[in-house]
Write a protein that holds these residues in place. Structure first.
Motif, PDB file in Angstrom:
ATOM      1  N   ARG A 115      -1.119   1.174   0.321  1.00 59.60           N
ATOM      2  CA  ARG A 115      -1.598  -0.182   0.022  1.00 59.60           C
ATOM      3  C   ARG A 115      -1.177  -1.128   1.138  1.00 59.60           C
ATOM      4  O   ARG A 115      -0.069  -1.067   1.629  1.00 59.60           O
ATOM      5  CB  ARG A 115      -1.028  -0.649  -1.312  1.00 59.60           C
ATOM      6  N   ILE A 116      -2.093  -2.015   1.497  1.00 60.20           N
ATOM      7  CA  ILE A 116      -1.798  -3.086   2.443  1.00 60.20           C
ATOM      8  C   ILE A 116      -1.825  -4.395   1.654  1.00 60.20           C
ATOM      9  O   ILE A 116      -2.643  -4.556   0.739  1.00 60.20           O
ATOM     10  CB  ILE A 116      -2.815  -3.103   3.620  1.00 60.20           C
ATOM     11  N   LYS A 117      -0.908  -5.300   1.989  1.00 56.76           N
ATOM     12  CA  LYS A 117      -0.834  -6.598   1.319  1.00 56.76           C
ATOM     13  C   LYS A 117      -0.797  -7.705   2.367  1.00 56.76           C
ATOM     14  O   LYS A 117      -0.397  -7.476   3.503  1.00 56.76           O
ATOM     15  CB  LYS A 117       0.427  -6.691   0.463  1.00 56.76           C
ATOM     16  N   SER A 118      -1.168  -8.908   1.919  1.00 56.32           N
ATOM     17  CA  SER A 118      -1.112 -10.055   2.813  1.00 56.32           C
ATOM     18  C   SER A 118      -1.146 -11.337   1.990  1.00 56.32           C
ATOM     19  O   SER A 118      -1.629 -11.343   0.860  1.00 56.32           O
ATOM     20  CB  SER A 118      -2.305 -10.037   3.773  1.00 56.32           C
ATOM     21  N   ASP A 119      -0.620 -12.406   2.571  1.00 58.95           N
ATOM     22  CA  ASP A 119      -0.809 -13.754   2.041  1.00 58.95           C
ATOM     23  C   ASP A 119      -1.930 -14.355   2.883  1.00 58.95           C
ATOM     24  O   ASP A 119      -1.813 -14.380   4.113  1.00 58.95           O
ATOM     25  CB  ASP A 119       0.446 -14.604   2.213  1.00 58.95           C
ATOM     26  N   LEU A 125      -9.853 -16.264   2.449  1.00 60.45           N
ATOM     27  CA  LEU A 125     -10.109 -15.466   1.251  1.00 60.45           C
ATOM     28  C   LEU A 125     -11.502 -14.821   1.229  1.00 60.45           C
ATOM     29  O   LEU A 125     -11.602 -13.624   0.933  1.00 60.45           O
ATOM     30  CB  LEU A 125      -9.855 -16.297  -0.011  1.00 60.45           C
ATOM     31  N   PRO A 126     -12.583 -15.533   1.549  1.00 59.81           N
ATOM     32  CA  PRO A 126     -13.897 -14.868   1.547  1.00 59.81           C
ATOM     33  C   PRO A 126     -13.973 -13.691   2.520  1.00 59.81           C
ATOM     34  O   PRO A 126     -14.617 -12.674   2.221  1.00 59.81           O
ATOM     35  CB  PRO A 126     -14.871 -15.982   1.956  1.00 59.81           C
ATOM     36  N   TYR A 133     -10.651  -6.567  -0.547  1.00 65.78           N
ATOM     37  CA  TYR A 133      -9.295  -6.906  -0.969  1.00 65.78           C
ATOM     38  C   TYR A 133      -9.351  -7.557  -2.342  1.00 65.78           C
ATOM     39  O   TYR A 133     -10.308  -8.281  -2.653  1.00 65.78           O
ATOM     40  CB  TYR A 133      -8.624  -7.851   0.040  1.00 65.78           C
ATOM     41  N   GLU A 134      -8.342  -7.281  -3.149  1.00 61.73           N
ATOM     42  CA  GLU A 134      -8.226  -7.869  -4.481  1.00 61.73           C
ATOM     43  C   GLU A 134      -7.169  -8.959  -4.445  1.00 61.73           C
ATOM     44  O   GLU A 134      -6.177  -8.849  -3.717  1.00 61.73           O
ATOM     45  CB  GLU A 134      -7.784  -6.793  -5.489  1.00 61.73           C
ATOM     46  N   VAL A 135      -7.370  -9.990  -5.249  1.00 57.88           N
ATOM     47  CA  VAL A 135      -6.375 -11.057  -5.358  1.00 57.88           C
ATOM     48  C   VAL A 135      -5.325 -10.637  -6.378  1.00 57.88           C
ATOM     49  O   VAL A 135      -5.651 -10.316  -7.518  1.00 57.88           O
ATOM     50  CB  VAL A 135      -7.017 -12.388  -5.786  1.00 57.88           C
ATOM     51  N   TYR A 154      -4.408  -7.631  -1.751  1.00 59.09           N
ATOM     52  CA  TYR A 154      -4.039  -6.254  -1.438  1.00 59.09           C
ATOM     53  C   TYR A 154      -5.287  -5.393  -1.420  1.00 59.09           C
ATOM     54  O   TYR A 154      -6.345  -5.764  -1.960  1.00 59.09           O
ATOM     55  CB  TYR A 154      -3.026  -5.712  -2.456  1.00 59.09           C
ATOM     56  N   LYS A 155      -5.129  -4.239  -0.806  1.00 60.67           N
ATOM     57  CA  LYS A 155      -6.211  -3.248  -0.777  1.00 60.67           C
ATOM     58  C   LYS A 155      -5.556  -1.883  -0.814  1.00 60.67           C
ATOM     59  O   LYS A 155      -4.637  -1.608  -0.038  1.00 60.67           O
ATOM     60  CB  LYS A 155      -7.049  -3.407   0.487  1.00 60.67           C
ATOM     61  N   ASP A 156      -6.036  -1.027  -1.706  1.00 62.97           N
ATOM     62  CA  ASP A 156      -5.581   0.355  -1.730  1.00 62.97           C
ATOM     63  C   ASP A 156      -6.360   1.115  -0.663  1.00 62.97           C
ATOM     64  O   ASP A 156      -7.591   1.010  -0.581  1.00 62.97           O
ATOM     65  CB  ASP A 156      -5.797   0.977  -3.109  1.00 62.97           C
TER      66      ASP A 156
END
Length: 157
Positions: A115-119, A125-126, A133-135, A154-156
């Motif tokens: 999984r990758i994550k980010s702020d 966001l778009p 990516y999911e919120v 995040y995105k799996d």
């Protein structure tokens, strides 16, 4: 034109160009979603030279370069946290961010994460939504005593 786009690891010599791109992108692109006070607080992060030097030295930090000009950059923290992804204001919408993101996602997989994550900002966001990516949540963060809204995504892989 973009067929000449090259990606390489950032060096300390890139610091002035990276921080200028950071500041200019926030002021010119993110200003449509944030107030002037928020933009200036956020853009002032470009002045934290020691922090940028540390990022370049210790993180997986790539620049996208076109005709010897840095047109974008991105960096990973902790192996799977996308801590920054910025594209020059004059090169928005030209697939540079998508290419940087794809490289970062590959690196996260190579680092053994699923999984990758980010702020990400309201503005970004778009873009992240269009890359599946999911919120996780909306949040408020304080930057130099100014509150900004952003999202943890995040995105799996």
């Amino acid at each position: 034109m973009l067929e000449d786009l090259e990606f390489r690891e950032a060096t300390l010599e890139d610091l002035p160009e990276i921080t200028a791109l950071f500041r200019d992108t926030i002021r010119n692109v993110n200003s449509k979603d944030y107030s002037e006070k928020q933009v200036e607080a956020w853009a002032s992060g470009a002045d934290k030279t020691k922090k940028w030097e540390k990022r370049i030295k210790s993180l997986y930090f790539l620049v996208a370069e076109l005709d010897n000009q840095i047109v974008g950059f991105s960096y990973l923290k902790d192996g799977n946290y996308l801590d920054g992804l910025f594209v020059h204001k004059d090169f928005q919408g030209k697939t540079i961010a998508s290419k940087l993101l794809r490289i970062m996602e590959s690196r996260v997989s190579m680092n053994g994460f699923e999984r990758i994550k980010s702020d990400v900002s309201i503005t970004a966001l778009p873009f992240f939504d269009s890359h599946f990516y999911e919120v996780e949540k909306k949040q408020k963060v304080s930057v130099r005593d100014v509150i900004l809204e952003n999202y943890i995504v995040y995105k799996d892989l």
